[in-house]
Design a protein around this motif. Structure first.
Motif, PDB file in Angstrom:
ATOM      1  N   ASP A 110       0.817  -1.214   0.000  1.00 37.66           N
ATOM      2  CA  ASP A 110       0.000   0.000   0.000  1.00 37.66           C
ATOM      3  C   ASP A 110       0.853   1.267   0.000  1.00 37.66           C
ATOM      4  OD1 ASP A 110      -2.539  -0.939  -0.304  1.00 37.66           O
ATOM      5  OD2 ASP A 110      -2.992  -1.076   1.827  1.00 37.66           O
ATOM      6  N   ILE A 111       2.020   1.193   0.616  1.00 37.39           N
ATOM      7  CA  ILE A 111       2.922   2.343   0.573  1.00 37.39           C
ATOM      8  C   ILE A 111       3.377   2.608  -0.863  1.00 37.39           C
ATOM      9  CG2 ILE A 111       5.230   3.156   1.210  1.00 37.39           C
ATOM     10  CD1 ILE A 111       4.820   1.852   3.940  1.00 37.39           C
ATOM     11  N   ALA A 112       3.766   1.534  -1.563  1.00 35.55           N
ATOM     12  CA  ALA A 112       4.158   1.682  -2.964  1.00 35.55           C
ATOM     13  C   ALA A 112       2.991   2.189  -3.809  1.00 35.55           C
ATOM     14  CB  ALA A 112       4.659   0.347  -3.510  1.00 35.55           C
ATOM     15  N   LEU A 113       1.783   1.719  -3.489  1.00 35.18           N
ATOM     16  CA  LEU A 113       0.594   2.114  -4.238  1.00 35.18           C
ATOM     17  C   LEU A 113       0.304   3.602  -4.089  1.00 35.18           C
ATOM     18  CD1 LEU A 113      -2.049   1.681  -5.778  1.00 35.18           C
ATOM     19  CD2 LEU A 113      -3.070   0.844  -3.649  1.00 35.18           C
ATOM     20  N   VAL A 114       0.240   4.077  -2.849  1.00 35.85           N
ATOM     21  CA  VAL A 114      -0.133   5.485  -2.647  1.00 35.85           C
ATOM     22  C   VAL A 114       0.973   6.429  -3.124  1.00 35.85           C
ATOM     23  CG1 VAL A 114      -1.721   4.964  -0.764  1.00 35.85           C
ATOM     24  CG2 VAL A 114       0.667   5.495  -0.236  1.00 35.85           C
ATOM     25  N   ILE A 115       2.243   6.003  -3.006  1.00 29.07           N
ATOM     26  CA  ILE A 115       3.323   6.844  -3.527  1.00 29.07           C
ATOM     27  C   ILE A 115       3.237   6.933  -5.048  1.00 29.07           C
ATOM     28  CG2 ILE A 115       5.822   6.985  -3.860  1.00 29.07           C
ATOM     29  CD1 ILE A 115       6.173   5.971  -1.041  1.00 29.07           C
ATOM     30  N   SER A 116       2.910   5.817  -5.694  1.00 30.53           N
ATOM     31  CA  SER A 116       2.754   5.812  -7.153  1.00 30.53           C
ATOM     32  C   SER A 116       1.603   6.708  -7.583  1.00 30.53           C
ATOM     33  CB  SER A 116       2.523   4.389  -7.659  1.00 30.53           C
ATOM     34  OG  SER A 116       3.630   3.559  -7.359  1.00 30.53           O
ATOM     35  N   LEU A 117       0.489   6.641  -6.845  1.00 30.39           N
ATOM     36  CA  LEU A 117      -0.641   7.511  -7.151  1.00 30.39           C
ATOM     37  C   LEU A 117      -0.261   8.983  -6.988  1.00 30.39           C
ATOM     38  CD1 LEU A 117      -3.515   5.522  -5.412  1.00 30.39           C
ATOM     39  CD2 LEU A 117      -3.398   6.060  -7.851  1.00 30.39           C
ATOM     40  N   ALA A 118       0.423   9.284  -5.885  1.00 29.54           N
ATOM     41  CA  ALA A 118       0.823  10.669  -5.638  1.00 29.54           C
ATOM     42  C   ALA A 118       1.786  11.168  -6.714  1.00 29.54           C
ATOM     43  CB  ALA A 118       1.475  10.786  -4.259  1.00 29.54           C
ATOM     44  N   MET A 119       2.756  10.338  -7.089  1.00 23.88           N
ATOM     45  CA  MET A 119       3.713  10.756  -8.117  1.00 23.88           C
ATOM     46  C   MET A 119       3.050  10.881  -9.481  1.00 23.88           C
ATOM     47  SD  MET A 119       6.438  11.525  -6.728  1.00 23.88           S
ATOM     48  CE  MET A 119       7.238  11.881  -8.294  1.00 23.88           C
ATOM     49  N   ALA A 120       2.046  10.040  -9.750  1.00 20.02           N
ATOM     50  CA  ALA A 120       1.285  10.185 -10.993  1.00 20.02           C
ATOM     51  C   ALA A 120       0.606  11.548 -11.022  1.00 20.02           C
ATOM     52  CB  ALA A 120       0.256   9.062 -11.117  1.00 20.02           C
ATOM     53  N   GLY A 121       0.054  11.958  -9.876  1.00 14.88           N
ATOM     54  CA  GLY A 121      -0.576  13.267  -9.792  1.00 14.88           C
ATOM     55  C   GLY A 121       0.409  14.402  -9.961  1.00 14.88           C
ATOM     56  N   VAL A 122       1.560  14.278  -9.318  1.00 12.19           N
ATOM     57  CA  VAL A 122       2.589  15.324  -9.416  1.00 12.19           C
ATOM     58  C   VAL A 122       3.090  15.464 -10.852  1.00 12.19           C
ATOM     59  CG1 VAL A 122       4.929  15.964  -8.726  1.00 12.19           C
ATOM     60  CG2 VAL A 122       3.329  15.095  -7.028  1.00 12.19           C
ATOM     61  N   LEU A 123       3.461  14.337 -11.458  1.00 14.44           N
ATOM     62  CA  LEU A 123       4.025  14.375 -12.805  1.00 14.44           C
ATOM     63  C   LEU A 123       3.004  14.815 -13.848  1.00 14.44           C
ATOM     64  CD1 LEU A 123       6.222  11.142 -12.729  1.00 14.44           C
ATOM     65  CD2 LEU A 123       6.971  13.522 -12.553  1.00 14.44           C
ATOM     66  N   THR A 124       1.753  14.396 -13.673  1.00 11.00           N
ATOM     67  CA  THR A 124       0.706  14.824 -14.607  1.00 11.00           C
ATOM     68  C   THR A 124       0.453  16.321 -14.473  1.00 11.00           C
ATOM     69  OG1 THR A 124      -0.330  12.654 -14.390  1.00 11.00           O
ATOM     70  CG2 THR A 124      -1.639  14.374 -15.419  1.00 11.00           C
ATOM     71  N   THR A 125       0.486  16.829 -13.252  1.00  9.37           N
ATOM     72  CA  THR A 125       0.347  18.274 -13.044  1.00  9.37           C
ATOM     73  C   THR A 125       1.478  19.021 -13.731  1.00  9.37           C
ATOM     74  OG1 THR A 125      -0.756  17.948 -10.909  1.00  9.37           O
ATOM     75  CG2 THR A 125       0.251  20.094 -11.296  1.00  9.37           C
ATOM     76  N   VAL A 126       2.685  18.552 -13.545  1.00 11.38           N
ATOM     77  CA  VAL A 126       3.852  19.187 -14.163  1.00 11.38           C
ATOM     78  C   VAL A 126       3.727  19.195 -15.683  1.00 11.38           C
ATOM     79  CG1 VAL A 126       6.327  18.876 -14.595  1.00 11.38           C
ATOM     80  CG2 VAL A 126       5.445  18.754 -12.264  1.00 11.38           C
ATOM     81  N   LEU A 127       3.328  18.062 -16.263  1.00 13.45           N
ATOM     82  CA  LEU A 127       3.195  17.978 -17.721  1.00 13.45           C
ATOM     83  C   LEU A 127       2.083  18.891 -18.225  1.00 13.45           C
ATOM     84  CD1 LEU A 127       4.098  16.718 -20.359  1.00 13.45           C
ATOM     85  CD2 LEU A 127       2.555  14.787 -19.921  1.00 13.45           C
ATOM     86  N   ASN A 128       0.973  18.963 -17.494  1.00 13.07           N
ATOM     87  CA  ASN A 128      -0.115  19.863 -17.864  1.00 13.07           C
ATOM     88  C   ASN A 128       0.356  21.310 -17.909  1.00 13.07           C
ATOM     89  OD1 ASN A 128      -3.193  19.041 -18.046  1.00 13.07           O
ATOM     90  ND2 ASN A 128      -2.242  17.563 -16.695  1.00 13.07           N
ATOM     91  N   VAL A 129       0.992  21.742 -16.833  1.00 11.87           N
ATOM     92  CA  VAL A 129       1.446  23.136 -16.743  1.00 11.87           C
ATOM     93  C   VAL A 129       2.515  23.423 -17.790  1.00 11.87           C
ATOM     94  CG1 VAL A 129       2.563  24.842 -15.252  1.00 11.87           C
ATOM     95  CG2 VAL A 129       0.818  23.321 -14.316  1.00 11.87           C
ATOM     96  N   PHE A 130       3.404  22.471 -18.027  1.00 10.00           N
ATOM     97  CA  PHE A 130       4.445  22.660 -19.040  1.00 10.00           C
ATOM     98  C   PHE A 130       3.820  22.797 -20.437  1.00 10.00           C
ATOM     99  CE2 PHE A 130       7.811  20.664 -21.836  1.00 10.00           C
ATOM    100  CZ  PHE A 130       8.587  21.806 -21.894  1.00 10.00           C
ATOM    101  N   THR A 131       2.766  22.057 -20.697  1.00 10.94           N
ATOM    102  CA  THR A 131       2.096  22.153 -21.995  1.00 10.94           C
ATOM    103  C   THR A 131       1.537  23.552 -22.212  1.00 10.94           C
ATOM    104  OG1 THR A 131       1.493  19.805 -21.923  1.00 10.94           O
ATOM    105  CG2 THR A 131       0.259  21.196 -23.441  1.00 10.94           C
ATOM    106  N   LEU A 132       0.857  24.102 -21.192  1.00 11.26           N
ATOM    107  CA  LEU A 132       0.327  25.457 -21.328  1.00 11.26           C
ATOM    108  C   LEU A 132       1.456  26.480 -21.351  1.00 11.26           C
ATOM    109  CD1 LEU A 132      -2.593  26.783 -21.364  1.00 11.26           C
ATOM    110  CD2 LEU A 132      -1.936  27.669 -19.140  1.00 11.26           C
TER     111      LEU A 132
END
Length: 235
Positions: free
Chosen positions: A110-132
């Motif tokens: 579960d630790i690996a799971l929630v960290i993966s979810l959090a990093m998916a959110g962080v990286l997707t946010t970064v990619l979104n903002v970089f696109t704009l």
């Protein structure tokens, strides 16, 4: 370098989804569907932005007046801004609230799971903002990578990350969603009650500042080398 960023983001999102599904299958426990919904909402802003901007280009190529192209692009960007906090919201999955006593799932999983979810959110946010950020730089400074290093572009990134943090707070603590903007009176009423009546202004400001700095640092770490590489290629 840019393709590595995109592949890395997609890989992290896919890995998080695999872990959510594997948790149910491998340990014979219930599938935690809210996690899958949050992942889908995390990806939605970037899809909206790409499809909407693509439609704006098609409108322009079809010979429509400039105002029609800008109208499509403007509406798309507005919808994108409203959806963008859904990407960062995955960071709040780090609370392990999905665990139930006796479900048989090891803590390490579960630790690996929630960290993966959090990093998916962080990286997707970064990619979104970089696109704009990239789109803005091209429109404002021309098709040159150096346009990504201007002060106004950096201010835009900072404002967007602040809005992401605010949206995350409203979603987690006031249980508001992007579509609640269609009921502005109720939205303002809830926010006023939370900040003024219940005196949570300090928590709101602290949350927003902390998460904005966190996302900004991640933006520098992830996007900084990409921008530097693009600028170097033009020299």
């Amino acid at each position: 370098m840019l393709d590595s960023l995109i592949l890395g983001v997609l890989g992290m999102v896919a890995f998080a989804v695999v872990l959510v599904l594997a948790r149910s299958w491998a340990f014979r426990t219930r599938l935690y569907r809210p996690m899958l919904l949050n992942v889908a909402l995390c990806v939605a802003p970037l899809l909206v932005l790409l499809v909407g901007w693509g439609a704006a280009v098609v409108v322009r190529v079809a010979g429509a007046p400039d105002w029609a192209m800008w109208a499509v692009a403007g509406v798309t960007t507005l919808v994108w801004v409203l959806l963008l906090p859904n990407a960062g919201y995955l960071v709040t999955e780090l609370n392990l609230s999905h665990r139930r006593e006796g479900d048989g799932v090891p803590m390490w999983f579960d630790i690996a799971l929630v960290i993966s979810l959090a990093m998916a959110g962080v990286l997707t946010t970064v990619l979104n903002v970089f696109t704009l950020h990239t789109g803005y730089a091209i429109l404002r400074h021309g098709d040159h990578a150096a346009g990504l290093q201007t002060t106004d572009g950096r201010v835009l990134v900072g404002v967007l990350l602040l809005l992401v943090s605010l949206g995350m707070y409203l979603g987690r603590y006031l249980r508001l969603n992007s579509w609640d903007v269609t009921h502005p009176r109720a939205l303002v009423g809830k926010l006023h009650a939370h900040v003024v009546t219940e005196r949570h202004a300090g928590a709101l400001v602290g949350f927003c500042l902390t998460h904005t700095v966190f996302f900004a640092l991640m933006y520098v770490v992830v996007v900084g080398p990409v921008i530097s590489g693009l600028v170097a290629l033009e020299r």
